[in-house]
Design a protein around this motif. Sequence first.
Motif, short mmCIF file in Angstrom:
data_model
loop_
_atom_site.label_atom_id
_atom_site.label_comp_id
_atom_site.label_asym_id
_atom_site.label_seq_id
_atom_site.Cartn_x
_atom_site.Cartn_y
_atom_site.Cartn_z
N LYS A 110 1.48 -13.72 -20.91
CA LYS A 110 0.67 -12.87 -22.17
C LYS A 110 1.48 -13.42 -23.68
O LYS A 110 0.38 -13.70 -23.85
CB LYS A 110 1.25 -11.42 -21.94
CG LYS A 110 0.51 -10.92 -21.10
CD LYS A 110 0.98 -9.52 -21.16
CE LYS A 110 0.75 -9.11 -20.10
NZ LYS A 110 1.04 -7.50 -19.99
N THR A 111 2.98 -14.28 -23.36
CA THR A 111 3.46 -15.19 -24.53
C THR A 111 2.48 -16.56 -24.26
O THR A 111 2.19 -16.67 -25.58
CB THR A 111 4.58 -15.26 -23.80
OG1 THR A 111 5.71 -14.15 -24.30
CG2 THR A 111 5.36 -16.02 -24.74
N THR A 122 -0.67 -16.62 -26.90
CA THR A 122 -0.86 -16.53 -28.01
C THR A 122 -0.49 -18.21 -28.93
O THR A 122 -0.58 -18.31 -29.62
CB THR A 122 0.56 -15.44 -28.52
OG1 THR A 122 1.39 -15.87 -28.16
CG2 THR A 122 -0.21 -14.50 -27.63
N GLN A 156 10.87 -22.43 -26.97
CA GLN A 156 10.88 -21.37 -26.17
C GLN A 156 10.71 -21.92 -24.83
O GLN A 156 9.86 -22.16 -24.21
CB GLN A 156 9.56 -20.46 -26.46
CG GLN A 156 10.23 -19.59 -27.85
CD GLN A 156 10.90 -19.36 -27.54
OE1 GLN A 156 11.22 -18.11 -27.23
NE2 GLN A 156 12.74 -19.80 -29.39
#
Length: 331
Positions: free
Chosen positions: A181-182, A185, A264
């Motif tokens: 989900k991260t 994007t 990240q």
Amino acid sequence: MLSPQVLAYYGAEITRLTIVACGTASYVGMVGKYWIESLARLPVEVDFASEFRYREPVLDGRILGVVISQSGETADTLAALRHMKANGVTTAGIINVPTSSMAREVDLLMPTHAGPEIGVASTKAFTCQLAVMAALAANLARARGKLTPEAERDIVHQLTEAPAAMNAALACDEAIAAVAKTISTARDVLYLGRGPEYPMALEGALKLKEISYIHAEGYASGEMKHGPIALIDENVPLIVLAPAGPLFDKTVSNMQEAQARGAQVVLISDAAGIAQAGDNCIATIEMPKVAPLIAPLVYAVPIQLLAYHVAVAKGTDVDQPRNLAKSVTVE
């Protein structure tokens, strides 16, 4: 596989391997280069089939040319095969379709027995190609007298353990779905790996591009500081493939350089690796601890699942991505 007798028949004085393939299959060849040079001590070249003929490669009868193709009809790879044969090269094929043009034309057929693969993006065919490549590396090493019987038995044992380890890797599905989900994007994603995990980083990036349409690149982890680190910020997720072992510390050092610049990081490693380096990552995905030889087969699972879950999160067609065909039969 290539027994000593078969090698003797086709020319035991093989001095070099040339592996030719396209796309996902070319990354199998890159992993194979690590395996074959390490185990059999035989020099290996890996070429994209679309470039092979046009660089006017030096070919002779002491070369074993290996083509890799799911369909056996890939136009560029088929043309490269015919170019090698015309120049006296003994050829072998890692091919899934036994009735295909390549399967009929190679001197030695090494079938993958993957069965029909419906989705355009190669998944099970890729894994089966890796398994056959590992067996080829071991057979070449044995034929060249580079393996003791004990070492050969150990390699066979490792390969027989691969299916169970891959099943264990499937347990990470929920964790991957959560991190997807991260990733979904992001506009850009980078993958890092060292040694045989470098081609796996390339494959992970390709899978993400193919079915989620997110720009992604794979890099050898030590190359990050030679340019790509300029791309790093908090908006660029970094997927790091780093099983614990001799290459782990260097890979983690490169990963930490990126983290210091805001990356990240999603770390894919085993329990020991995650315990050592997982604290500052946005997510960790735990793989079973396996021997280095079969790590590429096991780590294929999370990179394929990640691409799948990101595509699902974005609502793209996982099986039929735009602009792609299962078998590329034109140059």
